[in-house]
Design a protein around this motif. Sequence first.
Motif, PDB file in Angstrom:
ATOM      1  N   LEU A  70     -26.325   2.514 -46.652  1.00 43.55           N
ATOM      2  CA  LEU A  70     -26.426   2.879 -46.871  1.00 43.55           C
ATOM      3  C   LEU A  70     -28.114   2.944 -46.581  1.00 43.55           C
ATOM      4  CD1 LEU A  70     -25.440   3.692 -50.932  1.00 43.55           C
ATOM      5  CD2 LEU A  70     -24.488   4.486 -48.442  1.00 43.55           C
ATOM      6  N   ALA A  71     -28.937   4.619 -46.404  1.00 45.01           N
ATOM      7  CA  ALA A  71     -30.483   4.611 -45.935  1.00 45.01           C
ATOM      8  C   ALA A  71     -31.255   5.436 -47.602  1.00 45.01           C
ATOM      9  CB  ALA A  71     -30.601   5.457 -44.572  1.00 45.01           C
ATOM     10  N   ASP A  72     -32.443   4.178 -47.520  1.00 40.79           N
ATOM     11  CA  ASP A  72     -33.901   5.187 -48.159  1.00 40.79           C
ATOM     12  C   ASP A  72     -33.446   7.475 -48.122  1.00 40.79           C
ATOM     13  OD1 ASP A  72     -33.768   3.721 -49.600  1.00 40.79           O
ATOM     14  OD2 ASP A  72     -36.519   3.004 -48.884  1.00 40.79           O
ATOM     15  N   LYS A  73     -34.208   7.175 -49.763  1.00 41.10           N
ATOM     16  CA  LYS A  73     -33.868   9.263 -49.193  1.00 41.10           C
ATOM     17  C   LYS A  73     -32.565  10.180 -49.658  1.00 41.10           C
ATOM     18  CE  LYS A  73     -38.074   8.025 -49.750  1.00 41.10           C
ATOM     19  NZ  LYS A  73     -38.908   8.537 -48.962  1.00 41.10           N
ATOM     20  N   MET A  74     -31.524   9.700 -50.092  1.00 43.50           N
ATOM     21  CA  MET A  74     -30.094  10.049 -50.098  1.00 43.50           C
ATOM     22  C   MET A  74     -29.909  10.836 -50.607  1.00 43.50           C
ATOM     23  SD  MET A  74     -28.000   6.867 -50.185  1.00 43.50           S
ATOM     24  CE  MET A  74     -26.155   7.188 -49.764  1.00 43.50           C
ATOM     25  N   LYS A  75     -29.735  12.229 -50.115  1.00 45.39           N
ATOM     26  CA  LYS A  75     -29.233  13.698 -51.068  1.00 45.39           C
ATOM     27  C   LYS A  75     -27.916  13.053 -52.306  1.00 45.39           C
ATOM     28  CE  LYS A  75     -29.778  17.110 -49.297  1.00 45.39           C
ATOM     29  NZ  LYS A  75     -30.231  18.726 -48.129  1.00 45.39           N
ATOM     30  N   ILE A  76     -28.557  13.504 -53.156  1.00 47.12           N
ATOM     31  CA  ILE A  76     -26.522  13.307 -53.919  1.00 47.12           C
ATOM     32  C   ILE A  76     -26.280  14.522 -54.625  1.00 47.12           C
ATOM     33  CG2 ILE A  76     -26.766  10.808 -53.796  1.00 47.12           C
ATOM     34  CD1 ILE A  76     -27.543  11.181 -56.989  1.00 47.12           C
ATOM     35  N   MET A  77     -24.625  14.638 -54.286  1.00 46.90           N
ATOM     36  CA  MET A  77     -24.293  15.933 -55.643  1.00 46.90           C
ATOM     37  C   MET A  77     -23.491  14.733 -57.014  1.00 46.90           C
ATOM     38  SD  MET A  77     -21.182  16.966 -53.883  1.00 46.90           S
ATOM     39  CE  MET A  77     -20.089  17.398 -55.071  1.00 46.90           C
ATOM     40  N   THR A  78     -23.532  15.936 -58.026  1.00 48.92           N
ATOM     41  CA  THR A  78     -22.279  15.432 -58.685  1.00 48.92           C
ATOM     42  C   THR A  78     -21.342  15.653 -58.334  1.00 48.92           C
ATOM     43  OG1 THR A  78     -24.252  16.055 -60.540  1.00 48.92           O
ATOM     44  CG2 THR A  78     -21.946  15.952 -61.132  1.00 48.92           C
ATOM     45  N   SER A  79     -20.093  14.520 -58.759  1.00 47.28           N
ATOM     46  CA  SER A  79     -19.330  15.078 -58.534  1.00 47.28           C
ATOM     47  C   SER A  79     -17.993  15.759 -59.084  1.00 47.28           C
ATOM     48  CB  SER A  79     -18.160  13.763 -57.774  1.00 47.28           C
ATOM     49  OG  SER A  79     -16.874  13.292 -57.934  1.00 47.28           O
ATOM     50  N   GLY A  80     -16.625  16.071 -58.603  1.00 47.30           N
ATOM     51  CA  GLY A  80     -16.029  16.488 -59.448  1.00 47.30           C
ATOM     52  C   GLY A  80     -14.893  16.486 -59.511  1.00 47.30           C
ATOM     53  N   PHE A  81     -15.459  15.226 -59.000  1.00 49.31           N
ATOM     54  CA  PHE A  81     -13.750  13.796 -59.324  1.00 49.31           C
ATOM     55  C   PHE A  81     -14.693  12.963 -60.564  1.00 49.31           C
ATOM     56  CE2 PHE A  81     -12.728  14.896 -54.887  1.00 49.31           C
ATOM     57  CZ  PHE A  81     -11.415  15.174 -54.889  1.00 49.31           C
ATOM     58  N   GLN A  82     -14.122  12.475 -61.704  1.00 43.03           N
ATOM     59  CA  GLN A  82     -14.654  11.553 -62.446  1.00 43.03           C
ATOM     60  C   GLN A  82     -13.886  10.413 -62.203  1.00 43.03           C
ATOM     61  OE1 GLN A  82     -12.374  12.982 -66.362  1.00 43.03           O
ATOM     62  NE2 GLN A  82     -13.854  13.858 -66.411  1.00 43.03           N
ATOM     63  N   ARG A  83     -15.075   9.516 -62.223  1.00 46.12           N
ATOM     64  CA  ARG A  83     -14.387   7.637 -62.965  1.00 46.12           C
ATOM     65  C   ARG A  83     -13.478   7.759 -63.388  1.00 46.12           C
ATOM     66  NH1 ARG A  83     -14.716   2.976 -61.214  1.00 46.12           N
ATOM     67  NH2 ARG A  83     -15.735   1.292 -62.301  1.00 46.12           N
ATOM     68  N   ARG A 139     -31.593  15.149 -63.369  1.00 47.86           N
ATOM     69  CA  ARG A 139     -32.698  15.866 -61.804  1.00 47.86           C
ATOM     70  C   ARG A 139     -33.599  16.249 -62.542  1.00 47.86           C
ATOM     71  NH1 ARG A 139     -27.802  19.447 -64.068  1.00 47.86           N
ATOM     72  NH2 ARG A 139     -25.782  19.188 -62.963  1.00 47.86           N
ATOM     73  N   GLY A 140     -34.767  16.090 -61.800  1.00 43.92           N
ATOM     74  CA  GLY A 140     -35.867  16.546 -61.359  1.00 43.92           C
ATOM     75  C   GLY A 140     -36.239  14.932 -62.182  1.00 43.92           C
ATOM     76  N   ALA A 141     -36.348  13.862 -62.461  1.00 50.47           N
ATOM     77  CA  ALA A 141     -36.810  13.296 -62.597  1.00 50.47           C
ATOM     78  C   ALA A 141     -37.847  11.990 -62.167  1.00 50.47           C
ATOM     79  CB  ALA A 141     -36.078  11.525 -63.174  1.00 50.47           C
ATOM     80  N   ASP A 190     -32.943  10.892 -53.002  1.00 49.55           N
ATOM     81  CA  ASP A 190     -34.379  11.863 -52.807  1.00 49.55           C
ATOM     82  C   ASP A 190     -34.011  13.174 -53.541  1.00 49.55           C
ATOM     83  OD1 ASP A 190     -35.757  13.366 -50.825  1.00 49.55           O
ATOM     84  OD2 ASP A 190     -34.292  14.622 -51.095  1.00 49.55           O
ATOM     85  N   SER A 191     -32.170  13.622 -53.962  1.00 54.56           N
ATOM     86  CA  SER A 191     -32.370  14.527 -55.446  1.00 54.56           C
ATOM     87  C   SER A 191     -30.828  14.492 -55.242  1.00 54.56           C
ATOM     88  CB  SER A 191     -32.338  15.879 -54.010  1.00 54.56           C
ATOM     89  OG  SER A 191     -31.037  15.520 -52.869  1.00 54.56           O
ATOM     90  N   LEU A 192     -30.953  15.789 -56.236  1.00 54.37           N
ATOM     91  CA  LEU A 192     -30.240  15.412 -57.323  1.00 54.37           C
ATOM     92  C   LEU A 192     -29.016  16.546 -57.438  1.00 54.37           C
ATOM     93  CD1 LEU A 192     -27.421  14.119 -58.843  1.00 54.37           C
ATOM     94  CD2 LEU A 192     -28.617  14.341 -60.669  1.00 54.37           C
ATOM     95  N   ASP A 193     -28.356  17.754 -56.389  1.00 55.25           N
ATOM     96  CA  ASP A 193     -28.142  18.648 -56.526  1.00 55.25           C
ATOM     97  C   ASP A 193     -29.175  19.620 -56.133  1.00 55.25           C
ATOM     98  OD1 ASP A 193     -25.276  18.078 -58.245  1.00 55.25           O
ATOM     99  OD2 ASP A 193     -26.016  17.907 -59.936  1.00 55.25           O
ATOM    100  N   ASP A 194     -29.467  18.980 -55.297  1.00 52.55           N
ATOM    101  CA  ASP A 194     -30.579  19.912 -54.132  1.00 52.55           C
ATOM    102  C   ASP A 194     -31.545  19.936 -55.161  1.00 52.55           C
ATOM    103  OD1 ASP A 194     -29.156  20.433 -51.992  1.00 52.55           O
ATOM    104  OD2 ASP A 194     -28.175  21.999 -53.830  1.00 52.55           O
ATOM    105  N   VAL A 195     -32.388  19.349 -56.527  1.00 50.03           N
ATOM    106  CA  VAL A 195     -33.523  19.120 -57.110  1.00 50.03           C
ATOM    107  C   VAL A 195     -34.063  18.270 -56.783  1.00 50.03           C
ATOM    108  CG1 VAL A 195     -33.901  19.360 -59.144  1.00 50.03           C
ATOM    109  CG2 VAL A 195     -32.477  19.993 -59.124  1.00 50.03           C
ATOM    110  N   PRO A 196     -35.205  17.854 -56.259  1.00 52.07           N
ATOM    111  CA  PRO A 196     -35.852  16.672 -55.773  1.00 52.07           C
ATOM    112  C   PRO A 196     -36.415  16.039 -56.864  1.00 52.07           C
ATOM    113  CG  PRO A 196     -36.647  19.546 -54.533  1.00 52.07           C
ATOM    114  CD  PRO A 196     -35.655  19.177 -56.012  1.00 52.07           C
TER     115      PRO A 196
END
Length: 296
Positions: A129-142, A240-242, A258-264
Amino acid sequence: MYYSDKTIVYFDGKFLKAEEAGTDLYGQSLHYGYSVFEGIKSYKTDHGTRIFKAEEHYERLKKSAELMHIPFDYTVRELTDLTYELLERNGFSDAYIRPLITCSPNMSLSKGKKSYLSLLAWEWSNGYLADKMKIMTSGFQRPNPKAFKIEAKVGGHYVNSILACQDAKDRGYDEALLLDENGNVAESSGANVFYEKGGMLFTPAKGNILPGITRQTVFEICSELNIPVKETLFKPEEMRGADAAFFCGTAAEIVALDSLDDVPFTKNWEDTAGKKIQQAYFKLVRTDKSSVVVNF
């Protein structure tokens, strides 16, 4: 990427060329994902090639086999010695190591009768992986811990990871953040997660996660650096936004988000506790002498 006609692997008691190794088409592991594995890294250090936390990884491999009722009688010492020999035969120092336990032919849904050990390795000088990743909350559960032995590192569990990770990439993100069945943050498709807020680190509590060996190393580093960290349950909206956040794992090492759900995340990574941990981990795996080392 992973092997050439010169690559050596260990399979079922023998060292042989990778292209000569094979699997049984009637094996339970191929049909049902009934296998267990580990992800381990070795590093070139001033004291020779060193496998980072080999004992911890191989203890977990043996525990995974036990939890899945897969017969397996190698000792941690045998596994470690075989792995160093594998690295030596291939001339690897900075490498990723994949021990894999598969099962014999069996088309029934019953426990394994016999297992086979494979040890694979390939050169790998940085994380996947690389630094500053943009991630999203997944619709798939653990996966639900009442449905699976989630503390075991089982091949079949990672179908869930593939679905979540690929869905995130298809949507333009770098990775997925999976929740548990109660909507609490669990982990990424293949790494544990921490977030930073108000000078404190937070990470999901055990129960719905694979408590990683790198995750434990982060706790050890935090203790040395006097960085407060809390294991707790939390929702994605709390993250988000932490100030900052990072993933951690053997392959990933420490990866800034970098961000979660487009919130940096709001703090400059260079000024975070996560950055200090990242630097400390980078130094630790390349200089620590607590494990066996060999010079090739």
